[in-house]
Design a protein around this motif. Structure first.
Motif, short mmCIF file in Angstrom:
data_model
loop_
_atom_site.label_atom_id
_atom_site.label_comp_id
_atom_site.label_asym_id
_atom_site.label_seq_id
_atom_site.Cartn_x
_atom_site.Cartn_y
_atom_site.Cartn_z
N THR A 47 34.35 47.07 27.31
CA THR A 47 33.89 48.46 27.21
C THR A 47 34.37 49.12 25.92
N GLU A 102 35.13 45.33 34.80
CA GLU A 102 35.10 46.45 33.86
C GLU A 102 36.19 47.47 34.15
N ILE A 131 29.00 49.90 38.85
CA ILE A 131 30.42 50.22 38.69
C ILE A 131 30.77 51.47 39.47
N ARG A 136 28.97 45.98 29.44
CA ARG A 136 28.28 46.28 30.68
C ARG A 136 28.22 47.78 30.93
N VAL A 137 29.30 48.48 30.60
CA VAL A 137 29.33 49.93 30.78
C VAL A 137 28.55 50.56 29.63
N GLU A 167 31.07 41.23 38.26
CA GLU A 167 30.81 41.68 36.89
C GLU A 167 31.14 43.15 36.71
N ASP A 168 30.97 43.94 37.78
CA ASP A 168 31.34 45.35 37.70
C ASP A 168 32.85 45.49 37.79
N ALA A 169 33.46 44.71 38.68
CA ALA A 169 34.90 44.86 38.91
C ALA A 169 35.70 44.57 37.64
N LEU A 205 30.88 50.60 43.24
CA LEU A 205 32.08 49.83 43.60
C LEU A 205 33.31 50.71 43.54
#
Lengths: 547, 440
Positions: free
Chosen positions: A428, B73, A493, A351-352, B69-71, A496
């Motif tokens: 990642t 990571e 990301i 995702r990153v 989904e971000d968390a 957040l």
């Protein structure tokens, strides 16, 4: 802060009229530590404001609205448009400076002076603002400081007529020249700063950054002044200047900082930037000298860590010594590129989203075969060590295998986790591997295979007679749009993360990053710090690339 | 009369026992980490029926699920923890967040051993998704949860060498309690869970490692797999009592009576072990709103930190809040053992008391936690010391304190310490440090 401004009592009338010098710096003492000089304040501010027009694309609505409303806010507060305010407060030369400490132990203090045409209008605006400002206007010179007492000290100096900055050898010798109109001059009295600090810049640097910033810090330690000029260009700003010392200066028994520079005042050829480069960094450093002199350049803990690193490095390299064998074989640190990169592990992507980080160093020919063998061996050893460390920490993916691949006729050796076949997105970590490639007389080390091939392709594309671009000193270039793209890809990301660390809502965090991306995306930056004969020049430019 | 059936009868407000600010505050704290004065007053206005309905529905806040989904990571547990705090502070489904917190303490799994923030957040997401559904479904999901598999070593549970860790804790701590199973049950259940492993940090059934032979568990014989053990376990009467006890300890009183446990266990069984439905009965009951339940629990550090912010109707920075709770002994996502945290009186000692008091001072005083709006802003319409004292008592304690405590607070509000810059923060800290301020 609610009462009206109070003008200082007018100075006693002189029996003889003294001519008003052209330069406001005539009203600063000889050892003034810092001066910022706008030859034409109004022109400089207009030039700066024009760089913001039009507003960067993608700037969030609230920020854009504030920018657009600023002139109205100013008018509401002052009764004047920003343009009129400029004309009243800064129609001509404006200087901002720090007065040096007084003989009775008074601290240095800030002062601003401006040539004005309409003192009465200024008094009206200040009264309307309703703030208590220590200002004084006489002979069409506005003087402002942070306290009444300091204002008096500044005015007293003017009346006493003692030796001014215009008579200071350091100031006079400064070679930065002020262009009429759109530029700003900076002057920093380094002799004074050192007296105040009682500690050198190099000494104050944390050891981990001494390799990077040490030479510049050392120059500041040995120079008497720093002169700079900020130019307003049609599409940006450029800060250039020089320090009147070179890295080779300094006490004989001091740290051998000059030894950190491999090329010094000479130009050198550096590898070209690959396709899709977001940032390039060229550092002129002699790593062999650094490692050999670590004890003298670093603090005790850092020097011990360097020794530990060397022990470990020699173990993984095998028969070739890191300092005596490997470093002479490479022109390190060479060039470091941050580039776009193709996905490393097939369809499923973390995702990153990250770029590739690539090091390119020319091989000198010294023990080349041994160096190559040792580096390949080291790659395998690193994979083994990393695999075991990840296994112990239960980190996934665990297994790092070494593979060889031929791509675009280049042979790559690389560490790989293997293709992702798990559920969902891969972690990642899969953005990072190590790829080793020897091509065209260069060592290429990259976090991705594609990054390595791009670098090799760029070298190969050079005309036969060319050895790359010419650079002197240290050079950094960053493409704001490229960096902004990665921020944009990872916006969720970042937003957040901001919420968790700064508070606020997701919407606010998204707006913050949208604004940062919009501004960054419109800029390009270049920094060059280059030693010269007896001095060190620097240049920083920030350009607006998309309107 | 305290027959089991009456215990869970719905609370019906009367003139002598109205659904007032205290009860609204009690409902919000127990079922949702607390709420602002405005929210509490709103619940009073809408009445107890609608108020309880509100806890099961969606309220104001952030859509916290969209960023999972971000968390995941975030590779560091500190930010993962802060993310869960953010959900408790800002999530719209407050009862769901509360239940996830409950299940986290129940199925206590620690990142100290799991060593994967991603897996820990995945487990919490399972609680979010299934925590108010049937216990059957939840327990099966937990048995397959990657963090749980790693935590209790089921990834080394193979045919011929069964590992008993998971079934032992499953029976003892998660479903039945001691005395309701035998050692042989554990041994045989361990065989059933063989092959329940991980691959790529996801659950993976390795048939080659699974013991598919005959087993005898709870007096029954068959070629049981892990799913069968889960299904059999949840149906045992002891499981209903066990879960009922846990729910009562968390939502009502730390020492529920046998009658209360029996009543709720029966309700739970009648509703097919549906946790949401069971909880609804409990939250509407006279028992829940009784004086026995009111302020009967001591706030855990997570309760203390989150409820203080929520009671002010404010926002705060999640990361330092999570760190503060950890420093007070409750590091979310890292419970000390598989038993979870020792609750109630274990939270209060001379050392933790100081930490709790200092935390309140730091929160109200501004600083790193960035309380927004500030306490001065919250008190701007209350000028006199008496007004300030009363407002503070209502904000933090629903206005319910002893006469003696009230008098002390009013005296403090009139004193020098509560005036001028920092005065409001000092007043709120004094209120929070009352014994009532430590109670949930």
């Amino acid at each position: 802060m609610a009462s009206a401004a109070q003008a200082a009592p007018a100075a006693p009338q002189d029996t003889q009229q003294r001519p008003t010098p052209r330069e406001l710096t005539a009203y600063l003492p000889a050892d003034t530590p810092l001066v910022v000089d706008l030859h034409d304040g109004e022109a400089c501010v207009r030039a700066l404001w024009s760089l913001a027009e039009p507003l960067p694309r993608g700037l969030p609505q609230p920020a854009a609205a504030v920018m657009r409303a600023l002139p109205l806010l100013v008018k509401g507060k002052t009764g004047m448009t920003p343009e009129d305010l400029l004309t009243v407060f800064a129609p001509g030369q404006v200087i901002a400076a720090y007065f040096p400490a007084g003989p009775d132990g008074q601290e240095p203090f800030p002062v601003v002076m401006s040539r004005v045409d309409d003192p009465e209008e200024i008094r009206r605006v200040v009264k309307r603002l309703g703030v208590k400002l220590p200002i004084h206007i006489q002979d069409r010179i506005l003087t402002l400081s942070n306290t009444r007492r300091n204002l008096e000290r500044a005015l007293r100096f003017r009346r006493e007529g003692k030796a001014s900055l215009l008579q200071d050898r350091r100031y006079i010798e400064g070679r930065a020249e002020l262009k009429p109109g759109r530029s700003v001059r900076f002057y920093l009295n380094l002799d004074y700063v050192r007296r105040i600090r009682q500690r050198g810049f190099f000494e104050a640097l944390p050891s981990p950054v001494r390799l990077l910033a040490g030479p510049l810090a050392h120059v500041l330690d040995t120079a008497s002044r720093l002169d700079g000029r900020l130019d307003f260009l049609p599409d940006g700003v450029a800060l250039s200047g020089h320090v009147d010392a070179s890295p080779s200066g300094g006490a004989k028994d001091g740290p051998p900082v000059a030894s950190l520079l491999r090329h010094g005042t000479n130009e050198r050829r550096v590898p070209p930037a690959p396709e899709g480069t977001v940032a390039s960094l060229y550092l002129d450093r002699d790593l062999e000298a650094f490692f050999k002199n670590a004890d003298r350049l670093l603090d005790e803990d850092a020097a011990t860590n360097v020794k530990k690193f060397l022990t470990g490095a020699n173990q993984v390299l095998g028969s070739l010594d890191f300092t005596e064998g490997l470093l002479p074989a490479l022109e390190l640190p060479g060039a470091i590129f941050v580039t776009d990169t193709a996905p490393e592990y097939g369809e499923a992507q973390p995702r990153v989203k990250l770029p590739a980080f690539t090091l390119v160093a020319r091989m000198t020919g010294h023990e080349e075969r041994a160096a190559k063998r040792a580096l390949v061996r080291a790659l395998g050893a690193i994979g083994f060590i990393a695999t075991n460390a990840r296994l112990q920490n239960k980190q996934y993916p665990v297994q790092l295998r070494m593979r060889t691949q031929t791509r675009d006729r280049y042979q790559l050796q690389y560490l790989t986790y293997g293709d992702w076949d798990g559920p969902g997105r891969p972690p990642t970590d899969l953005n990072f591997g190590i790829t080793l490639l020897f091509a065209h007389g260069h060592l290429i080390l990259s976090s991705t295979r594609d990054g390595a091939v791009r670098a090799a392709t760029a070298i190969n594309a050079l005309p036969a007679e060319s050895a790359g671009r010419a650079v002197r000193g240290d050079y950094l270039r960053v493409t704001g749009a490229g960096v902004a793209r990665y921020f944009h890809e990872n916006l969720g990301i970042l937003a957040l993360d901001r919420v968790l660390k700064e508070g606020g809502t997701l919407q606010q965090a998204n707006q913050f990053w949208d604004g940062a991306i919009a501004v960054l995306g419109a800029l390009e930056a270049e920094v060059n710090v280059a030693p010269g004969q007896g001095d060190t020049g620097f240049r920083l430019s920030l350009r607006r690339v998309s309107r | 009369m305290n027959l089991p059936a009456n215990l869970l009868a719905s609370f019906e407000p009367t003139a002598d026992d109205p659904f007032d600010l205290a009860k609204a505050g009690h409902l919000l704290r127990r079922a949702g980490f607390g709420g602002s004065l405005e929210e509490r007053e709103g619940l009073v206005t809408m009445g107890v029926e609608a108020a309880v309905d509100r806890m099961f529905g969606e309220g104001p806040g952030e859509d916290v699920d969209t960023v999972l989904e971000d968390a995941v990571e975030f590779s560091d547990i500190q930010r993962a923890r802060a993310y869960r705090f953010w959900r408790m502070l800002r999530g719209r489904h407050r009862l769901r967040e509360r239940m996830s917190f409950f299940w986290h303490g129940h199925f206590a799994t620690s990142n100290q051993k799991v060593k994967s923030a991603r897996m820990m957040l995945g487990q919490m997401a399972t609680f979010d998704r299934l925590g108010l559904g049937t216990f059957d479904e939840l327990l099966l999901a937990v048995s397959r949860d990657p963090a749980m598999v790693r935590w209790l070593d089921n990834d080394s549970n193979v045919k011929g060498r069964p590992n008993e860790n998971y079934p032992r804790e499953l029976f003892e701590l998660f479903t039945l309690g001691r005395g309701n199973y035998t050692e042989d049950d554990i041994k045989e259940a361990a065989r059933a869970f063989t092959g329940w492993h991980l691959r790529h940090e996801a659950f993976h059934f390795r048939s080659g490692a699974h013991d598919s032979g005959d087993k005898q568990v709870f007096g029954k014989r068959g070629r049981f797999g892990g799913e069968d053990i889960v299904a059999m376990t949840v149906r045992r009467a002891a499981s209903a009592r066990f879960i009922a006890r846990k729910l009562l300890e968390f939502f009502v009183h730390p020492e529920p009576t046998e009658e209360e446990i029996e009543a709720l266990g029966a309700a739970y069984r009648r509703r097919g072990r549906h946790l949401g439905n069971t909880l609804e009965i409990l939250l509407r009951s006279r028992l829940f709103f009784s004086s026995r339940a009111y302020r009967s629990r001591i706030k855990s550090p997570v309760d203390l930190t989150v409820s203080l912010v929520r009671s002010l109707g404010a926002g705060a920075v999640p990361l330092p809040l999570a760190d503060a709770a950890a420093s007070m002994g409750q590091a979310l996502l890292e419970p000390p053992t598989v038993e979870g945290w020792h609750e109630e009186r274990a939270w209060i000692s001379s050392a933790t008391w100081l930490l709790r008091s200092n935390f309140a001072g730091r929160l109200f005083g501004g600083g790193a936690m960035k309380l927004e709006p500030s306490v001065d802003e919250l008190f701007k319409d209350h000028a006199t010391p008496r007004q300030r004292g009363e407002h503070g008592l209502r904000l933090l304690l629903d206005g319910v304190v002893s006469d003696d405590a009230r008098a002390k607070i009013h005296a403090f509000a009139a004193g020098a310490a509560a005036q001028g810059p920092g005065g409001t923060a000092a007043l709120l800290q004094a209120i929070q440090c009352l014994p009532e301020g430590q109670m949930l």
